[in-house]
Every structure is written in C-alpha cells, then in structure tokens.
Design a protein around this motif. Structure first.
Motif, PDB file in Angstrom:
ATOM      1  N   ALA A   1       0.818  -1.214   0.000  1.00 60.03           N
ATOM      2  CA  ALA A   1       0.000   0.000   0.000  1.00 60.03           C
ATOM      3  C   ALA A   1       0.853   1.266   0.000  1.00 60.03           C
ATOM      4  N   ALA A   2       2.134   1.125   0.277  1.00 62.79           N
ATOM      5  CA  ALA A   2       2.987   2.317   0.377  1.00 62.79           C
ATOM      6  C   ALA A   2       3.407   2.855  -0.993  1.00 62.79           C
ATOM      7  N   PHE A   3       3.396   1.998  -2.016  1.00 62.96           N
ATOM      8  CA  PHE A   3       3.875   2.456  -3.330  1.00 62.96           C
ATOM      9  C   PHE A   3       3.035   3.612  -3.873  1.00 62.96           C
ATOM     10  N   LYS A   4       1.720   3.455  -3.726  1.00 67.20           N
ATOM     11  CA  LYS A   4       0.830   4.423  -4.359  1.00 67.20           C
ATOM     12  C   LYS A   4       1.069   5.847  -3.823  1.00 67.20           C
ATOM     13  N   PRO A   5       0.953   6.044  -2.513  1.00 67.63           N
ATOM     14  CA  PRO A   5       1.161   7.411  -2.023  1.00 67.63           C
ATOM     15  C   PRO A   5       2.561   7.927  -2.340  1.00 67.63           C
ATOM     16  N   ALA A   6       3.558   7.056  -2.274  1.00 67.97           N
ATOM     17  CA  ALA A   6       4.927   7.511  -2.515  1.00 67.97           C
ATOM     18  C   ALA A   6       5.067   8.019  -3.946  1.00 67.97           C
ATOM     19  N   TYR A   7       4.633   7.213  -4.904  1.00 64.98           N
ATOM     20  CA  TYR A   7       4.881   7.594  -6.292  1.00 64.98           C
ATOM     21  C   TYR A   7       3.865   8.604  -6.814  1.00 64.98           C
ATOM     22  N   GLU A   8       2.705   8.679  -6.176  1.00 60.32           N
ATOM     23  CA  GLU A   8       1.779   9.766  -6.533  1.00 60.32           C
ATOM     24  C   GLU A   8       2.351  11.099  -6.089  1.00 60.32           C
ATOM     25  N   LYS A   9       2.964  11.046  -4.932  1.00 63.96           N
ATOM     26  CA  LYS A   9       3.604  12.263  -4.415  1.00 63.96           C
ATOM     27  C   LYS A   9       4.669  12.737  -5.422  1.00 63.96           C
ATOM     28  N   PHE A  10       5.513  11.812  -5.865  1.00 63.40           N
ATOM     29  CA  PHE A  10       6.569  12.192  -6.812  1.00 63.40           C
ATOM     30  C   PHE A  10       5.960  12.697  -8.121  1.00 63.40           C
ATOM     31  N   ALA A  11       4.904  12.024  -8.575  1.00 65.98           N
ATOM     32  CA  ALA A  11       4.277  12.449  -9.842  1.00 65.98           C
ATOM     33  C   ALA A  11       3.735  13.871  -9.712  1.00 65.98           C
ATOM     34  N   SER A  12       3.236  14.183  -8.537  1.00 68.37           N
ATOM     35  CA  SER A  12       2.642  15.510  -8.347  1.00 68.37           C
ATOM     36  C   SER A  12       3.698  16.618  -8.412  1.00 68.37           C
ATOM     37  N   LEU A  13       4.956  16.241  -8.302  1.00 71.71           N
ATOM     38  CA  LEU A  13       6.009  17.261  -8.314  1.00 71.71           C
ATOM     39  C   LEU A  13       6.401  17.645  -9.741  1.00 71.71           C
ATOM     40  N   GLY A  14       5.899  16.871 -10.700  1.00 68.23           N
ATOM     41  CA  GLY A  14       6.087  17.207 -12.117  1.00 68.23           C
ATOM     42  C   GLY A  14       7.529  17.492 -12.476  1.00 68.23           C
ATOM     43  N   ASP A  15       7.735  18.620 -13.142  1.00 69.70           N
ATOM     44  CA  ASP A  15       9.070  18.970 -13.650  1.00 69.70           C
ATOM     45  C   ASP A  15      10.025  19.465 -12.577  1.00 69.70           C
ATOM     46  N   LYS A  16       9.523  19.559 -11.360  1.00 66.57           N
ATOM     47  CA  LYS A  16      10.422  20.033 -10.293  1.00 66.57           C
ATOM     48  C   LYS A  16      11.466  18.981  -9.931  1.00 66.57           C
ATOM     49  N   ILE A  17      11.197  17.741 -10.308  1.00 68.21           N
ATOM     50  CA  ILE A  17      12.156  16.666 -10.001  1.00 68.21           C
ATOM     51  C   ILE A  17      12.531  15.945 -11.308  1.00 68.21           C
ATOM     52  N   PRO A  18      13.634  15.201 -11.272  1.00 68.82           N
ATOM     53  CA  PRO A  18      14.014  14.457 -12.485  1.00 68.82           C
ATOM     54  C   PRO A  18      12.977  13.380 -12.789  1.00 68.82           C
ATOM     55  N   LYS A  19      13.039  12.854 -14.022  1.00 65.63           N
ATOM     56  CA  LYS A  19      12.174  11.731 -14.391  1.00 65.63           C
ATOM     57  C   LYS A  19      12.708  10.476 -13.694  1.00 65.63           C
ATOM     58  N   LEU A  20      11.790   9.616 -13.263  1.00 69.63           N
ATOM     59  CA  LEU A  20      12.225   8.480 -12.433  1.00 69.63           C
ATOM     60  C   LEU A  20      12.221   7.161 -13.201  1.00 69.63           C
ATOM     61  N   VAL A  21      13.305   6.425 -13.033  1.00 67.05           N
ATOM     62  CA  VAL A  21      13.390   5.067 -13.579  1.00 67.05           C
ATOM     63  C   VAL A  21      13.171   4.102 -12.406  1.00 67.05           C
ATOM     64  N   PHE A  22      11.996   3.558 -12.361  1.00 66.93           N
ATOM     65  CA  PHE A  22      11.572   2.677 -11.260  1.00 66.93           C
ATOM     66  C   PHE A  22      12.244   1.320 -11.501  1.00 66.93           C
TER      67      PHE A  22
END
Ligand SMILES: Nc1nc2c(c(=O)[nH]1)N[C@@H](CNc1ccc(C(=O)N[C@@H](CCC(=O)N[C@@H](CCC(=O)N[C@@H](CCC(=O)O)C(=O)O)C(=O)O)C(=O)O)cc1)CN2
Ligand code: MET
Ligand SMILES: [Zn+2]
Length: 766
Positions: free
Chosen positions: A223-244
C-alpha cells in the motif's frame, strides 16, 4: 535511438584500491582527506571506463565508502542517537555504524548487517525508532557526486534506494516497536527535497531502486507504493524523471504496484526473461522499458544475438525511443575487469565478461538495435564464436562424474542411526563438559599469513617452506586454544585464502582468478571461483592440515569443510546446467573428503552452509520447496558417509530460520552453530516450538566488529538463550569465524566467552 545504461559499477577499483584506502584510514595510516581523495579518484576512473565503452546512461551515487544503504541512512538523518552523541565527524560516524567504534572513550557496536537479497553482498539495515524523524543532510552524497561527475564532463543518472525499499529493508531498533513502513509519510519530504536538488543540479533522470517489488510483500508495504509515487508524480518537472528499478526477480505478481505514469521501469530479464511480455502489457502509455539483458550477477559473456532479439521484441511493441538496454542489476556483484587475469587459460578466458567488459556489451547491444547489426558486425561475430566454443567445449563435460551421479541411491542420504543413538556414542568418545565451547573455524588471517601465501604464489618460498609455516601457525593456534581453555579445537584455517576459493582451487571443473575481487561487505572482498564444467575431487583437500592439527592437540579437533550449497552459491555457477546438478557434484566430492577425514582420526567434522539461506528463492512457493529439497539433499549426501560416533556440525551465519526451519531440521546435523548475537533471542523460539532435539550453538558475540564484548554482555546473552534451549543442548561459540579479526581482540573476546561459560557451568552442574 535505443540508449544503453549501467545500473551501478563495482567501487573497489582495479586493485582493490578502496579496500586498501579504507583499511589504511582505519589503521590511522592515512588521513581522512587522503581517503576521500582516493574515493574521488576511483569514482572518476569508473565513470570514465563506462564513458569510453560508449554507455549512454552512467550511474552516480552507486559509490559508497562502506555500503550504499548506509550512505542513505546518514543522508536521511536516520542515524541512531548512540552514534551522534559522542561528536564523531561524519565519516567516523558512518564507519561506526558500519563496523562499530571502540576508541577514545567511545564504545558503540555496529548496526546489523544482512544479505542483500540472494547475493553475497551485505547491506547495513536501517534501524529505526518509534519517534523517528528524518532530515536531509546539508550536502547529500547523491548531489555531491552528481556535481563531481558533471565537473568532469559526464552527466550521470543518480541512483537512489527508493523510499518503500529503504523502509521495508529496515527494522525497529532494539526495544522499539515501530513498523518501518509506517514512517513513509515522514520520509517522503526528504526524498522530495533531494530530488528537487538533483533536478536543480541538472539531473534529468534518477534511477530509483525498488527491488523489494520482487518479494511477496505484506499488505502495508504494498500500500505504500501508491502514495509515494503519486507524491513524486505531483512534483512534475520540479524533479528528475524516475526510472523505477527492480532486479533479482520478476515483478509480475506485483505489477499493479508499478506506478502507471512513471517515466521508466527497469526489469531483470536475465533472471526472468519470461516476464517481458506481461510487463510491457502493463506499462503506462508513455513509459519507457529498461531491459536488463546483461547479467549483473555472473561472469559469462552475454549471448549478444539472444540479447538483441529480446530487446528487438520490446522495440517492436514500444518503439526505439521507449526502450533502454541495461545491465540486469548493478555490476557491483561482478569483478572489475577481465584484463587483469593473466593466468587464465585462454580457451576459458574467452567465455568470460567482467564489469568493464559488460559495459561494452550494453553499448554494443544498443548500437546493434539502433543502427542495425551491420554497425557492430565484428563484435557480433566474435561473440557468436565464443558462445559456440563454450557450448561445444569438451572441458565442460566429464562422463565419469555423470556416471557416479546416476548411481546415487536413497541410502546415501541417511546416517546409520537416529540422533539419540549417535549422540551417545559421540559423547562416549568426546567426553565434553556441559556447555561445550568452540569456535567456528578460522582464526585471524594475519598479514604474515597472507604475505607468506603471496610469496608462495610468486615462487619466493618453496611449497615445503610454506607447509612448515602453516604447521607452525596450526601449532600456535592449538596452543592458544589450550591456554584459553576451549573444549573443541579448530586448526584455524591458516592455509585457506577463502573458504570457497580454497576448495575451487582444489576441484576439477573449476577455474579461478588472481584479481577478480567482488565486494562482500565494507572493505572485505572475495574472489569467487568459477564453475566451468563437471566437478570432481582429484585428491584430498584438507586432510593433511587436519591430521597434523590432531597430532599436536590434546582436545577434540574439528575438521572444517565448506558445504556443497555454499561452494555453489559463492562461486560463479554455470548457467548451462541446473544448480541442483552442480550442488550434487560438489556434494559427492565433499562426501569423499568427509570420509577421508574420519579415516584420518577426525571425530568432529563441521560442514559450513552459511549460504543455504541466501539461496532460498525470494518468493515462497513451489520454487522454494524445490530449492530446499535439493539443497538439503546435497548437504546430506556430503555428510552421511560417516559412523554414528563421528559428530557432524554445521554452521550458518544467520538466525532467521522461521521461514524454512523444517529444512534446517532436515539436515540432521548433530550440532548447529548459528549467528545470533545481533538478533533477538526470541528467534530461538523455533527450536522450542518444534522440539528440536539436536545441539545448538547460537553465537554469543558479533565477529564483524573489532569491539570486545564484556563478560557480562556474554552472560546476558547466554541467560537469554537458556530461556529457549535446554542446557544439555547448548554450545557456546562466537557468531562466525574469526579470520577478519586481530589476535588481541580475539583472545580478549574468547577469554570473556569462556569466563561467562564457566559461570553457567558451575551454576548448572550439581
Ligand atoms: N566467499 C566468501 N563469502 C562470504 C564469507 C567468506 O568467508 N567467504 N563470509 C561472509 C562474510 N564475507 C566475508 C568476505 C570476505 C572476507 C575476507 O576476509 N576477505 C579477505 C580476502 C581473503 C583472501 O582471499 N585472501 C587471500 C589474498 C590476501 C591478500 O590480500 N593478499 C595480498 C598480499 C598480502 C598482503 O599484503 O596482505 C594481495 O594479494 O595483494 C589470501 O589470504 O591468500 C579480504 O577482503 O581481505 C571475510 C568475510 C559471507 N560471505
Ligand atoms: C562465513 S562462515 C565461515 C565459516 C568458516 N569455517 C570460518 O570460520 O571462517
Ligand atoms: Zn559464518
């Protein structure tokens, strides 16, 4: 175009330079500045190797002075207070967590170190508090090293351990009850801040490792993946693109946890090629696939034709812009370069590819797919020739070995009698006191020992001179054990460079190297021997030394062997024959050795199987059952050729037996010694629950640290153990062998161990 990527590069350097620098720093021979300068030199050298090989995506922050997870612990401000309170500087605090610190009035044991998935690499466990907070370091390592590479003209892809894996791989500190995964919300802001800084520094992409996805995960972790990666997605261009990034297994059972709108997903197609189609089918519409087709865990040349076909099948579905060619995992688990091997047989050397050579392989595959095979025709032709030569070489095949395997019968797996009968005839012979004390096999591998072995290799001393040197070492070891008052002696393994390499060098079917070092933990490295063909024993391997040891000893002497599963797991295995077949061949060779030792008058024989646990398939189910079946059979085959009165010991450097205890019991070893000092004695409960009848020596102190345990600490451990084990079952020993220790601390620690034992012996002997 299809890009090429490396997930991580070995950090020791071509001549184990990092090992030498860190050990010199610990010994006070070089300054901290000199250590850091050397580390920087190595990082640059390794980036350059990859750049010169033509790799498009080169990792940074894959480096670590001790361990990459430990670096995250420090950068995230997750350092337990016991390491911060004495004002150690950052570097010394880091090493204190890795290996303990006992100097200048500071006395802290290390954090727990455990196996990294099913590899022989060890990581330091994040050790968390109920009131845990996190805070990003003022100069995070990932940012520093990204900038360092950039200054050298190389724009890298930083590697981070992802938040879910970081927490899932951690644990609550002793006396704490926090479930690490519950700390996610507190941890995420630290990742956010770090990712933003990386973006500002110029990182376009970040490799975020979430290898725990290959496990069967508890619901909370899932259940932790969703909130973690939604959080990162919400940061858009402020962070690098992620290779999971995942590796060492397939992710098909957890596909729904892969973030849909992630930039890229990496999968291990060496271990699980069959997951390709399913994973592609589940990718988001824009998501890039990073195809791990070059093995990060073994040394065989990649079959380029096959790898290209795999990548092309992905390209057909996704297009060239959505596929990256990559190593299956970090190359941390492979040696630096084949170029250092001057003594390998040329026929066999042609079959291998080490880390540096693998970086070229990824680049060639990417080029072949991007520009067409003609662009790399020469490389492809040479590769096809090597692959063909190995497949057809007579050196891989020994009909005599196969014939012997075909003649194994059920009785070969069983001792003559059950344990109760065996233990009484053993006791009649050995006459051991209550709480027998022993050690796990090796004594300090001193500089003198290593030097004299180097001299032998270089021809500076004769074999005879070397042998008499080893005999003197054995005599000294016996004398020390007599003075300390141990009950069952060991010869100390001075003649062994390593517990697996030593056997590899003495068995047919193996190749071994001179420089092919792989990091095991901290500054410690191994040179895994390479299984190239069917295995057999041309001559006894340990009888001479053990026999000599018996002749100079007044107490029972344990013979010391490495078990078949451990020999297999800590070698580079063949990939053309099932591992169970290789284990069985090893078992037959060891069986002969065990019988020869018995005939030479050795009444106690220890067959170490510390790698049995790490070989356990990462997910429960059919694969695990099948593994345990052949692994247990291999151990039994190697140990059951002896009389009842010969006592068989085995040793395991781990104590978390819960998930496969039935297999440990099925080994039917008379005595087990296990690593236990860093674990909760509660784990011993499995022995109680199953009414385990045989003898057990849970380690009473940690051997990875130079720190000397006090007599009282050891008494406390024994007291705890006696809450779970019957007095007549309990042996007293350290966690593991003492080869990495110095004599001074070894003698002090063993003296404390024996004093503590005497206390309980007096108490329990009426
Ligand atoms: N294979 C394996 N895996 C294992 C273990 C293990 O013992 N073996 N134990 C567990 C923990 N891992 C460990 C791994 C390595 C070492 C270890 O002590 N490694 C030694 C090297 C051992 C070795 O191969 N020694 C050789 C080579 C020694 C050497 O460095 N010689 C010098 C010259 C001599 C000198 O100046 O010191 C050189 O070649 O440059 C020998 O003794 O012959 C080290 O890193 O220092 C310990 C524990 C789990 N996995
Ligand atoms: C990693 S297990 C080590 C067992 C070996 N007998 C030793 O004492 O070194
Ligand atoms: Zn051990």
């Amino acid at each position: 175009m299809v890009q090429s990527a490396v997930l991580g590069f070995p950090r020791m350097g071509v001549n184990r330079d990092l090992k030498k620098a860190t050990e010199n720093y610990w010994a006070g021979k070089i300054s901290q500045e000199e250590l850091l300068t050397e580390a920087k030199r190595l990082r640059l050298a390794h980036w350059k190797i990859q750049k010169d090989a033509g790799v498009d995506i080169i990792p940074s922050n894959d480096f670590a002075l001790y361990d990459q997870v430990l670096s995250h612990i420090q950068d995230f401000g997750a350092v337990p207070e016991r390491y911060t309170k004495d004002g150690l500087d950052t570097v010394d605090q880091y090493f204190a967590m890795g290996r303990g610190h006992q100097k200048g009035g500071v006395d802290v044991p290390s954090l727990e170190m455990v196996k990294w998935f099913d590899s022989n690499y060890h990581y330091v466990k994040p050790t968390l508090q109920d009131n845990q907070t996190f805070k990003l370091s003022a100069s995070p390592k990932a940012v520093v090293e990204f900038n360092e590479a950039k200054e050298a003209g190389i724009v890298t892809r930083p590697v981070l351990v992802g938040p879910v894996s970081f927490l899932h791989l951690g644990k609550a500190d002793r006396g704490q009850s926090v479930e690490p995964i519950d700390l996610l919300e507190k941890l995420l802001p630290v990742y956010e801040e770090l990712l933003v800084q990386l973006k500002q520094a110029g990182a376009e992409t970040v490799q975020i490792d979430e290898p725990v996805l290959v496990f069967d995960l508890p619901a909370k972790t899932k259940a932790a993946f969703k909130p973690a990666y939604e959080k990162f997605a919400s940061l858009g261009d402020k962070i690098p693109k992620l290779v999971f990034t995942t590796y060492f297994g397939d992710i098909v059972h957890n596909l729904d946890l892969v973030p849909k709108d992630i930039y890229a997903v990496h999968i291990d197609l060496v271990r699980n090629p069959e997951q390709l189609e399913t994973v592609i089918g589940a990718l988001g519409p824009q998501t890039v696939l990073s195809a791990g087709v070059v093995d990060g865990r073994n040394i065989w040349k990649t079959n380029l034709k096959r790898a290209i076909e795999t990548v092309e099948s992905a390209v057909q579905k996704l297009g060239k812009e959505r596929v990256i060619v990559a190593t299956s995992s970090s190359l941390l688990h492979t040696p630096h370069t084949l170029a250092s091997e001057k003594k390998l047989d040329a026929e066999i050397a042609d079959w291998f590819s080490f880390a540096s050579e693998k970086t070229v392989e990824v680049a060639v595959i990417a080029k072949a797919v991007t520009e067409g095979p003609a662009a790399v025709r020469e490389q492809l032709e040479a590769n096809a020739k090597s692959i063909q030569a190995r497949a057809t070489s007579p050196r891989t095949n020994d009909p005599k070995v196969k014939e012997r395997q075909s003649k194994i019968v059920a009785a070969d797996y069983n001792r003559k009698s059950e344990f109760p009968a065996r233990i009484s005839s053993q006791q009649a012979k050995l006459k051991l006191p209550l709480f027998p004390t022993t050690t796990i096999g090796s004594f300090p591998q001193t500089k003198e020992i290593r030097l004299s072995r180097t001299k032998l290799t270089k021809g500076e001393i004769t074999a005879q001179e070397y042998d008499s040197f080893i005999e003197k070492e054995i005599r000294d070891n016996v004398k020390i054990q007599e003075e300390l008052g141990l009950d069952v002696f060991v010869h100390g393994e001075p003649e062994r460079n390593d517990m697996v390499q030593y056997f590899g060098e003495r068995l047919d079917g193996y190749a071994f190297t001179t420089h092919a070092w792989v990091q095991s933990y901290g500054s410690r490295c191994v040179r895994p021997p390479i299984i190239v063909g069917d295995i057999s024993r041309p001559a006894p391997m340990t009888v001479k030394e053990s026999k000599y040891a018996v002749s100079v000893s007044s107490k029972p002497m344990k013979g010391m062997l490495t078990g078949p599963v451990t020999c297999l797991r800590w070698s580079f295995p063949r990939d053309d024959v099932h591992q169970s077949v290789q284990a069985e061949q090893l078992a037959l060779a060891l069986r002969d050795e065990v019988v020869d030792l018995e005939a030479a008058g050795i009444d106690v024989i220890q067959v170490d199987e510390p790698a049995l646990r790490e070989g356990l398939p990462l997910r429960s189910g059919k694969e695990r059952d099948a593994y345990l079946k052949w692994a247990v059979q291999a151990f039994r085959l190697s140990t059951t050729g002896v009389e009842d009165s010969t006592q068989i010991h085995s040793h395991f450097c781990y104590s978390e037996f819960q998930d496969f205890f039935h297999a440990i019991a099925a080994l039917d070893a008379d005595v087990l010694s296990i690593e236990n000092s860093k674990s909760d004695a509660k784990l011993l409960g499995v022995f109680v629950d199953s009414a385990y009848p045989r003898h057990i020596g849970p380690g009473v102190y940690d051997i990875h640290s130079p720190r000397v345990p006090s007599e009282q600490e050891i008494k406390d451990r024994i007291e705890e153990m006696l809450q779970y084990l019957k007095p007549e079952q309990l042996w007293i020993n350290p966690d593991c062998g003492l080869k990495t220790r110095q004599w001074k601390e070894t003698k002090e620690a063993l003296a404390n161990m024996i004093a503590a034992t005497k206390h309980f012996r007096a108490k329990y002997t009426k």
